[in-house]
Motif scaffolding. Structure first.
Motif, mmCIF file in Angstrom:
data_model
loop_
_atom_site.group_PDB
_atom_site.id
_atom_site.type_symbol
_atom_site.label_atom_id
_atom_site.label_comp_id
_atom_site.label_asym_id
_atom_site.label_seq_id
_atom_site.Cartn_x
_atom_site.Cartn_y
_atom_site.Cartn_z
ATOM 1 N N TRP A 369 0.849 -1.193 0.000
ATOM 2 C CA TRP A 369 0.000 0.000 0.000
ATOM 3 C C TRP A 369 0.882 1.241 0.000
ATOM 4 O O TRP A 369 2.032 1.191 0.431
ATOM 5 C CB TRP A 369 -0.931 0.003 1.223
ATOM 6 C CG TRP A 369 -0.204 -0.162 2.538
ATOM 7 C CD1 TRP A 369 0.203 -1.332 3.107
ATOM 8 C CD2 TRP A 369 0.248 0.894 3.421
ATOM 9 N NE1 TRP A 369 0.868 -1.091 4.284
ATOM 10 C CE2 TRP A 369 0.901 0.267 4.504
ATOM 11 C CE3 TRP A 369 0.135 2.286 3.407
ATOM 12 C CZ2 TRP A 369 1.451 0.988 5.559
ATOM 13 C CZ3 TRP A 369 0.689 3.007 4.467
ATOM 14 C CH2 TRP A 369 1.338 2.358 5.523
ATOM 15 N N GLN A 380 -3.372 -3.986 -9.682
ATOM 16 C CA GLN A 380 -3.875 -5.222 -9.074
ATOM 17 C C GLN A 380 -3.876 -6.304 -10.135
ATOM 18 O O GLN A 380 -4.338 -6.080 -11.238
ATOM 19 C CB GLN A 380 -5.299 -5.010 -8.552
ATOM 20 C CG GLN A 380 -5.432 -3.873 -7.569
ATOM 21 C CD GLN A 380 -4.638 -4.089 -6.292
ATOM 22 O OE1 GLN A 380 -4.482 -5.222 -5.861
ATOM 23 N NE2 GLN A 380 -4.135 -3.019 -5.717
ATOM 24 N N ASN A 381 -3.358 -7.444 -9.766
ATOM 25 C CA ASN A 381 -3.357 -8.525 -10.761
ATOM 26 C C ASN A 381 -4.516 -9.477 -10.516
ATOM 27 O O ASN A 381 -4.825 -9.801 -9.424
ATOM 28 C CB ASN A 381 -2.041 -9.284 -10.715
ATOM 29 C CG ASN A 381 -0.938 -8.436 -11.325
ATOM 30 O OD1 ASN A 381 -1.165 -7.731 -12.315
ATOM 31 N ND2 ASN A 381 0.246 -8.465 -10.730
#
Lengths: 381, 310
Positions: A369, A380-381
């Motif tokens: 973060w 984001q994966n």
């Protein structure tokens, strides 16, 4: 057509042979000197490198430490090192096994991707000690080690925060992994300590090595108003872009002022020498063990141990800034305070680390973060 | 998105596309002559490193560029010898050339890693033209090598499609047996264009080390040679299409970075995939169109020519 097959094979074999010879000359320069019998008593220490020893960054830092180790401990023979070892299981395992067979009793594998190969070879040779850089897996005879680069990045953030006039600092970042994110956060905390108005803009480039793309990313940041360019990338492209634009920069890995003398304020750098000496000594004296004491690391040294630091400041850095950096450095070294001590807010402005508390090592190792003041998103994966 | 940012993106697309453009132009010539050369990456690296070394030693980027062309041409000559004279498999020889070029460049460039270049190619604004709004800053505020490529593209197009020698070149790539019976020296033609192709690839590599970065590090091309190979198909073996294509491919990353600074995130994996995706799409389209009207792949591409097998 058929009658040419032999000739063709011969010619191809020749080309392949030449290329292998050339690659071999470049790759394993030191390996060809077997330890002479008179030195049979020496403790042999081997090294596995991801890049060439003169990459001017990551591998150069390890190579300098290897030379330091040989100089500091006369009973050590660290002449076996292998450059440009790919991170795939086959090559890495072969090279590590070969080093063991050459009589090395301690082997440093200096890139994250050697993790599983190191563990695998270590199972076969229980009396050899393995030290794996930046990994998260340990075994009886496999220790992990890394440096608290975030501490040096925090200090470089102080310098950048003082230098910016537009209050926008660009950050060319390689991959969205905890190591890089931790560095961006620490840097931003440093920037905002001296300059609460400043923002750190992040651009991900998804490569460690493409200098041209890193430079383009830096140019995009400069066009977006940044007047200091920091980087977590192995090539000095971003610093060259800053220099060309007449702006400032913060390098990484090694002193990048050589290539962009007018731009580079300072560079957070690695210094593995003292750790290598200490570890080899401990192993020889039998006091070493591989227990992960710092999160998943057996060893995680920082400014205090001298594993990370700042390269010399450029002439544009003021005395006042230098003093501030020194003061903060002492505060970290003394242990009274560390970079990720609360209160720290996240990007949404919510308190993530309460006042007086400190993130644990494991929390730092898994950090995914951004702190307040970072402009950018973690894909984001 | 305001105009200033658009100009910046397009100008970066030109710079980022230029190394790919040079390499693709070279590959177009080689493939038009019927020789597939997958050694582009290796030839670019050889050009980049030798160009950098000589530009450092002589303090002249032009000398560096010349040496880069020689280096690229030299590697290409190996490929020509293997595939034209010895009739080796072009794919295998090309791949070997890439490995050879990568290793060799890393080896001879060792002591030059991370060194600044004393005199790189500087930006030179073209008088008058650079004052045209929008087009000026996008196209005419670059370095000499970009301008050279502006000239090279129409010249090559004219040469390939409108001259007698160009016709011979295409004939050799389409039907070497027929070309041979017309009295064209197939072997010599193939040698010439493979070597010129290598010289252009060397120039593409030198653009990286003499202007774009400008410094030397191992593997400075970072896969641009492969994008150039894909681009040749994307451009249907036409230099003018290669120009648009290379700027398009080059501009994708520039656009991605700018969007990030504006807090718009497109997956970089997706962007990196685009050049190859478009190549596949074009390949499908071209192949379909080929059934009606053959434009595109030289028919003898990848096949060695053997007079005895006519």
């Amino acid at each position: 057509m058929k009658k040419f097959n032999f000739k063709v094979l011969l010619a191809l074999a020749t080309v392949l042979l030449i290329s292998m010879l050339v690659a071999g000359c470049g790759g394993n320069s030191a390996k060809e000197q077997p330890a002479s019998q008179s030195e049979g008593e020496k403790l042999k220490v081997g090294f596995v490198y991801i890049g060439p020893v003169d990459d001017g960054g990551w591998t150069t830092a390890h190579e300098q430490a290897r030379q330091y180790l040989e100089k500091e401990l006369p009973y050590v023979d660290a002449s076996d090192y292998v450059e440009n070892v790919p991170e795939n299981p086959n090559d890495a395992e072969r090279v590590i096994t070969q080093l063991v067979e050459q009589g090395n009793k301690i082997i440093f594998t200096t890139s994250f991707g050697y993790m599983d190969p190191t563990i695998k070879v270590a199972q076969k040779y229980p009396d050899v000690k393995f030290l794996h850089c930046s990994g998260v897996k340990t075994a009886e005879n496999v220790g992990t080690y890394f440096g608290r680069m975030y501490q040096a990045r925090y200090l470089s953030g102080l310098v950048a925060g003082k230098a910016t006039k537009t209050n926008i600092i660009g950050y060319v970042a390689a991959y969205p992994i905890p190591e890089v994110i931790r560095g961006i956060n620490a840097f931003t905390l440093g920037v905002r300590k001296v300059n609460p108005e400043a923002k750190v803009k992040v651009v991900w480039i998804n490569t460690w090595v493409d200098a041209a793309q890193a430079k383009d990313a830096a140019v995009a940041l400069l066009d977006a108003g940044a007047d200091v360019i920091a980087q977590h990338h192995d090539a000095p492209g971003p610093q060259q872009a800053a220099e060309a634009a007449g702006k400032f920069g913060v390098g990484y890995n090694s002193d990048m002022s050589k290539i962009a003398p007018k731009a580079v304020l300072t560079s957070p750098v690695w210094n593995w020498g003292p750790y290598y000496v200490e570890t080899v000594k401990a192993i020889k004296e039998g006091t070493w063990d591989s227990t992960p004491k710092y999160g998943s690391f057996t060893y995680w040294g920082g400014l205090k141990e001298g594993v990370v630091g700042l390269a010399p400041f450029g002439p544009m850095v003021s005395e006042e800034t230098k003093q501030l950096v020194e003061q903060e450095k002492q505060r970290i070294i003394s242990g009274e305070w560390d970079v990720f001590t609360g209160p720290i807010k996240d990007q949404k402005g919510e308190i993530k680390v309460p006042d007086g508390q400190k993130l644990s090592d494991q929390e730092l190792i898994e950090m995914m973060w951004f702190v307040e003041g970072v402009e950018g998103t973690i894909p984001q994966n | 998105m305001n105009q200033e940012i658009l100009v910046a993106i397009l100008a970066t697309a030109v710079t980022a596309g230029t190394p790919i453009l040079y390499a693709a132009l070279g590959e177009i010539l080689a493939e038009r002559a019927g020789v597939l050369n997958l050694g582009v990456e290796g030839m670019m690296l050889a050009g980049a490193v030798s160009g950098f070394i000589f530009a450092t030693k002589t303090s002249s980027p032009w000398t560096g560029l010349l040496i880069a062309m020689l280096a690229g041409g030299l590697l290409a000559a190996i490929h020509a010898f293997l595939t034209v004279t010895l009739k080796a498999n072009q794919v295998v020889s090309g791949l070997a050339l890439t490995m050879f070029g990568t290793g060799l460049s890393g080896y001879i460039g060792k002591s030059y890693v991370g060194m600044p270049l004393p005199v790189p190619f500087h930006k030179v604004s073209v008088p008058v033209l650079s004052d045209i709004p929008f087009i000026g800053p996008v196209l005419f505020n670059h370095d000499p090598m970009v301008y050279l490529s502006y000239i090279l593209v129409p010249v090559l197009w004219f040469f390939i499609f409108r001259t007698r020698s160009g016709l011979h070149l295409r004939a050799v790539g389409e039907n070497p047996a027929a070309a041979d019976s017309m009295g064209i020296n197939v072997f010599l033609t193939r040698y010439i264009y493979v070597i010129i192709g290598g010289m252009l690839a060397g120039m593409g590599g030198a653009y990286l080390s003499l202007h774009y970065v400008p410094s030397w590090m191992e593997n400075i091309t970072a896969g641009r040679g492969w994008i150039a190979v894909a681009l040749v198909i994307f451009a249907t073996w036409n230099p003018v299409n290669a120009l648009w294509g290379s700027y398009f491919f080059g501009g994708i990353d520039a656009l991605g970075f700018r969007l990030q600074t504006m807090n718009v995130t497109i997956s970089p994996h997706f962007l990196k995939m685009l050049p190859y995706l478009f190549t596949v799409v074009v390949l499908v389209l071209v192949t379909k169109r080929n059934m009606l009207n053959r434009i595109g792949s030289p028919r003898a591409l990848g096949l060695p020519y053997d007079r005895e097998e006519r």
